[in-house]
Motif scaffolding. Structure first.
Motif, PDB file in Angstrom:
ATOM      1  N   PRO A 247       0.809  -1.229   0.000  1.00 52.64           N
ATOM      2  CA  PRO A 247       0.000   0.000   0.000  1.00 52.64           C
ATOM      3  C   PRO A 247       0.838   1.272   0.000  1.00 52.64           C
ATOM      4  O   PRO A 247       0.404   2.297  -0.533  1.00 52.64           O
ATOM      5  N   VAL A 248       2.030   1.230   0.596  1.00 51.12           N
ATOM      6  CA  VAL A 248       2.890   2.413   0.594  1.00 51.12           C
ATOM      7  C   VAL A 248       3.335   2.740  -0.832  1.00 51.12           C
ATOM      8  O   VAL A 248       3.281   3.893  -1.274  1.00 51.12           O
ATOM      9  N   VAL A 249       3.777   1.728  -1.551  1.00 51.02           N
ATOM     10  CA  VAL A 249       4.204   1.932  -2.936  1.00 51.02           C
ATOM     11  C   VAL A 249       3.019   2.371  -3.788  1.00 51.02           C
ATOM     12  O   VAL A 249       3.152   3.219  -4.675  1.00 51.02           O
ATOM     13  N   GLN A 250       1.844   1.822  -3.511  1.00 54.48           N
ATOM     14  CA  GLN A 250       0.653   2.257  -4.239  1.00 54.48           C
ATOM     15  C   GLN A 250       0.360   3.727  -3.977  1.00 54.48           C
ATOM     16  O   GLN A 250      -0.045   4.467  -4.882  1.00 54.48           O
ATOM     17  N   GLY A 251       0.574   4.172  -2.741  1.00 53.07           N
ATOM     18  CA  GLY A 251       0.376   5.585  -2.428  1.00 53.07           C
ATOM     19  C   GLY A 251       1.352   6.476  -3.165  1.00 53.07           C
ATOM     20  O   GLY A 251       0.988   7.544  -3.675  1.00 53.07           O
ATOM     21  N   ARG A 276      -8.972   9.271  -1.518  1.00 57.24           N
ATOM     22  CA  ARG A 276      -9.277   7.863  -1.273  1.00 57.24           C
ATOM     23  C   ARG A 276      -8.032   7.098  -0.838  1.00 57.24           C
ATOM     24  O   ARG A 276      -8.067   6.292   0.101  1.00 57.24           O
ATOM     25  N   THR A 277      -6.939   7.340  -1.541  1.00 57.78           N
ATOM     26  CA  THR A 277      -5.706   6.626  -1.212  1.00 57.78           C
ATOM     27  C   THR A 277      -5.181   7.035   0.154  1.00 57.78           C
ATOM     28  O   THR A 277      -4.729   6.196   0.943  1.00 57.78           O
ATOM     29  N   ALA A 278      -5.233   8.323   0.450  1.00 58.24           N
ATOM     30  CA  ALA A 278      -4.783   8.800   1.761  1.00 58.24           C
ATOM     31  C   ALA A 278      -5.644   8.218   2.873  1.00 58.24           C
ATOM     32  O   ALA A 278      -5.131   7.843   3.939  1.00 58.24           O
ATOM     33  N   GLY A 279      -6.946   8.149   2.651  1.00 58.93           N
ATOM     34  CA  GLY A 279      -7.833   7.574   3.654  1.00 58.93           C
ATOM     35  C   GLY A 279      -7.507   6.130   3.947  1.00 58.93           C
ATOM     36  O   GLY A 279      -7.498   5.695   5.103  1.00 58.93           O
ATOM     37  N   SER A 280      -7.207   5.369   2.896  1.00 59.54           N
ATOM     38  CA  SER A 280      -6.846   3.958   3.072  1.00 59.54           C
ATOM     39  C   SER A 280      -5.526   3.816   3.819  1.00 59.54           C
ATOM     40  O   SER A 280      -5.404   3.011   4.747  1.00 59.54           O
ATOM     41  N   LEU A 281      -4.543   4.619   3.448  1.00 60.23           N
ATOM     42  CA  LEU A 281      -3.229   4.538   4.093  1.00 60.23           C
ATOM     43  C   LEU A 281      -3.286   5.043   5.533  1.00 60.23           C
ATOM     44  O   LEU A 281      -2.611   4.508   6.419  1.00 60.23           O
ATOM     45  N   GLY A 282      -4.076   6.077   5.764  1.00 63.72           N
ATOM     46  CA  GLY A 282      -4.148   6.649   7.100  1.00 63.72           C
ATOM     47  C   GLY A 282      -4.715   5.705   8.132  1.00 63.72           C
ATOM     48  O   GLY A 282      -4.426   5.827   9.326  1.00 63.72           O
ATOM     49  N   ALA A 291       2.596   8.508   7.077  1.00 63.72           N
ATOM     50  CA  ALA A 291       3.398   9.602   6.524  1.00 63.72           C
ATOM     51  C   ALA A 291       3.095   9.804   5.040  1.00 63.72           C
ATOM     52  O   ALA A 291       2.972  10.937   4.567  1.00 63.72           O
ATOM     53  N   VAL A 292       2.971   8.702   4.300  1.00 61.98           N
ATOM     54  CA  VAL A 292       2.617   8.813   2.882  1.00 61.98           C
ATOM     55  C   VAL A 292       1.231   9.433   2.736  1.00 61.98           C
ATOM     56  O   VAL A 292       0.998  10.272   1.864  1.00 61.98           O
ATOM     57  N   ALA A 293       0.306   9.047   3.605  1.00 64.50           N
ATOM     58  CA  ALA A 293      -1.039   9.634   3.557  1.00 64.50           C
ATOM     59  C   ALA A 293      -0.976  11.148   3.734  1.00 64.50           C
ATOM     60  O   ALA A 293      -1.689  11.897   3.053  1.00 64.50           O
ATOM     61  N   ALA A 294      -0.114  11.613   4.634  1.00 64.96           N
ATOM     62  CA  ALA A 294       0.026  13.058   4.834  1.00 64.96           C
ATOM     63  C   ALA A 294       0.530  13.746   3.572  1.00 64.96           C
ATOM     64  O   ALA A 294       0.053  14.831   3.206  1.00 64.96           O
ATOM     65  N   THR A 295       1.495  13.130   2.873  1.00 64.66           N
ATOM     66  CA  THR A 295       2.010  13.738   1.638  1.00 64.66           C
ATOM     67  C   THR A 295       0.938  13.763   0.552  1.00 64.66           C
ATOM     68  O   THR A 295       0.890  14.702  -0.258  1.00 64.66           O
ATOM     69  N   LEU A 296       0.070  12.758   0.530  1.00 61.85           N
ATOM     70  CA  LEU A 296      -1.009  12.747  -0.458  1.00 61.85           C
ATOM     71  C   LEU A 296      -2.001  13.873  -0.192  1.00 61.85           C
ATOM     72  O   LEU A 296      -2.515  14.494  -1.128  1.00 61.85           O
ATOM     73  N   LEU A 297      -2.265  14.148   1.077  1.00 60.39           N
ATOM     74  CA  LEU A 297      -3.165  15.253   1.408  1.00 60.39           C
ATOM     75  C   LEU A 297      -2.558  16.593   1.000  1.00 60.39           C
ATOM     76  O   LEU A 297      -3.269  17.493   0.537  1.00 60.39           O
ATOM     77  N   ALA A 323      -1.923  15.620  10.420  1.00 62.93           N
ATOM     78  CA  ALA A 323      -1.329  14.286  10.310  1.00 62.93           C
ATOM     79  C   ALA A 323       0.175  14.332  10.580  1.00 62.93           C
ATOM     80  O   ALA A 323       0.721  13.466  11.266  1.00 62.93           O
ATOM     81  N   VAL A 324       0.843  15.341  10.057  1.00 63.02           N
ATOM     82  CA  VAL A 324       2.275  15.497  10.301  1.00 63.02           C
ATOM     83  C   VAL A 324       2.526  15.770  11.781  1.00 63.02           C
ATOM     84  O   VAL A 324       3.455  15.205  12.382  1.00 63.02           O
ATOM     85  N   GLY A 325       1.701  16.612  12.399  1.00 63.82           N
ATOM     86  CA  GLY A 325       1.869  16.925  13.807  1.00 63.82           C
ATOM     87  C   GLY A 325       1.699  15.719  14.699  1.00 63.82           C
ATOM     88  O   GLY A 325       2.427  15.548  15.691  1.00 63.82           O
TER      89      GLY A 325
END
Length: 450
Positions: A247-251, A276-282, A291-297, A323-325
């Motif tokens: 999932p990280v690579v998918q993000g 959608r991807t950030a929600g799944s990763l988060g 962390a990847v979810a935060a970058t997607l946002l 998310a970063v905080g």
């Protein structure tokens, strides 16, 4: 031809096709699949979108493009109609024949190039260098096109060797050595794909992840040059990422695909994909996933800002910052850097600068620029991004002196960055402004603007 109901799935099966007294081989079917993929990507369509338009599943389209399935005549007719291809130009029409006085190898090369040209021409693009000079001295985009549609044969290596090669290529990107990366990518992509094809089981999944990240780098490089090949490269990245099951690579792959969608004036679809991807990763386990979810946002926020969707942009950035905080508060920061960007407070500040500039409120980006210490940014590419974002911010504020200073800073930390099309255009705008600013003529000369 009757319209197909949305969501209908027609059977797609391999069936040899007789053309001019011969049978279309699986090798030629793979070449046909390449032409379909190139036309689809040139038209900025995903496999799911093509499948929906044709009434097929995305997985069926994937198998057709991979040369694993041969559609029946009526199925192929639907695909080529949607993509604007012609069977005759693909060498599959009744009137299409190949010269009889060529060797089998020559025939194969001729057909492959014919298919590639036809696939790209369906969307007004070219898969081949336009001139002999371009072929002799290919730029990054030409190299990526070659890796996409005419890959060279390569010997598989161990996953450890492949990982080291990918790390070296990533280092070239983060150091903003784009010419070196462009030269290395075709070999890396070929080796990664050969290694994947020779692997099985878990090793094959790991190799898929390496392939995906190599295509992520290719997409990032194409995006730097504002090249249209970013879309097919991102498409390859996402397909390999999905095959990896990581999932990280998918993000990571979804992020670069969304950027290409934004560049193709499809911001709503890009934001939806990122959300959608950030929600799944988060919701998943692991600090890296969050962390990847935060970058997607952050990417979604900038995409919304470019579309002048102020409320969405600010809400998405607030979510990313939160998310970063939480990562920092929990002392759960990832042990290693993410692949091309980071989920840090400094990274969020960079995005705030870009978001406010894109929204037309650059003055609101000033506090974020002021509190950023460029030397603490982790890579040359990120420091150059800081200079770029500040240059755009000051330009929108009408301060040409500080705009030039920001561009010169960018040149100092990453000389190749200021030769990108967008920054060359900004330099040209300063050069021909009514008021001449000290240093701009010299900058323009160094970057080839004048």
């Amino acid at each position: 031809m009757h319209a197909l109901p949305v969501g209908a799935v027609l059977p797609i099966r391999w069936r040899p096709r007789v053309v001019g007294g011969g049978v279309v081989s699986r090798q030629r079917q793979r070449q046909l699949g390449t032409a379909i993929r190139s036309a689809r990507c040139a038209r900025r369509m995903t496999q799911a979108q093509l499948g929906q338009a044709c009434g097929y599943s995305a997985s069926a389209i994937s198998r057709v493009e991979a040369g694993l399935l041969r559609p029946a005549d009526h199925s192929l007719a639907v695909i080529v109609q949607v993509l604007g291809l012609q069977l005759d130009t693909l060498g599959l029409g009744g009137a299409a024949t190949l010269a009889r006085d060529v060797t089998p190898n020559q025939e194969d090369v001729m057909l492959r190039r014919q298919l590639l040209v036809a696939g790209m021409a369906a969307a007004g693009a070219s898969a081949l260098p336009a001139t002999a000079t371009a072929a002799a001295r290919p730029d990054a985009s030409t190299r990526i096109v070659g890796a996409l549609y005419e890959p060279t044969a390569s010997v598989p290596v161990s996953l450890q060797e492949l990982g080291r090669a990918l790390a070296a290529a990533r280092s070239q990107f983060t150091a903003a050595r784009y010419e070196d990366l462009g030269a290395a990518l075709p070999g890396l992509l070929s080796t990664a794909q050969s290694t994947r094809d020779a692997s099985a089981g878990r090793a094959r999944e790991d190799a898929h992840a390496y392939v995906a990240r190599a295509w992520v780098l290719a997409t990032e490089l194409a995006l730097k040059g504002h090249s249209d090949v970013a879309w097919p490269a991102a498409d390859r990245a996402l397909a390999a990422a999905q095959a990896s099951g990581d999932p990280v690579v998918q993000g990571e792959a979804a992020r670069v695909l969304a950027i290409t969608m934004r560049r193709a004036d499809r911001p709503a679809a890009a934001i939806d994909l990122l959300r959608r991807t950030a929600g799944s990763l988060g919701q998943g386990p692991g600090d890296i996933s969050r962390a990847v979810a935060a970058t997607l946002l952050m990417t979604a926020a900038y995409t919304a800002a470019c579309g002048h969707r102020r409320t969405d942009a600010l809400d998405l950035m607030a979510g990313a910052e939160d998310a970063v905080g939480r990562l920092a508060d929990a002392a759960a920061r990832p042990r290693s850097q993410l692949f091309t960007v980071d989920a840090t407070t400094a990274q969020a500040d960079l995005y705030w600068i870009g978001v406010h500039t894109a929204l037309g409120t650059p003055d609101e980006g000033l506090p974020y620029a002021a509190r950023t210490t460029p030397g603490r940014l982790p890579t040359a590419e990120r420091r150059a991004r800081y200079g770029t974002d500040c240059a755009r911010m000051w330009h929108h504020l009408g301060d040409h002196r500080r705009t030039v200073a920001a561009l010169i800073f960018t040149e100092q930390v990453a000389p190749e960055e200021v030769r990108r099309p967008a920054l060359r255009a900004l330099t040209a705008d300063l050069l021909y402004a009514p008021v001449t600013v000290a240093g701009v003529r010299e900058l323009a000369a160094r970057t080839g603007v004048s």
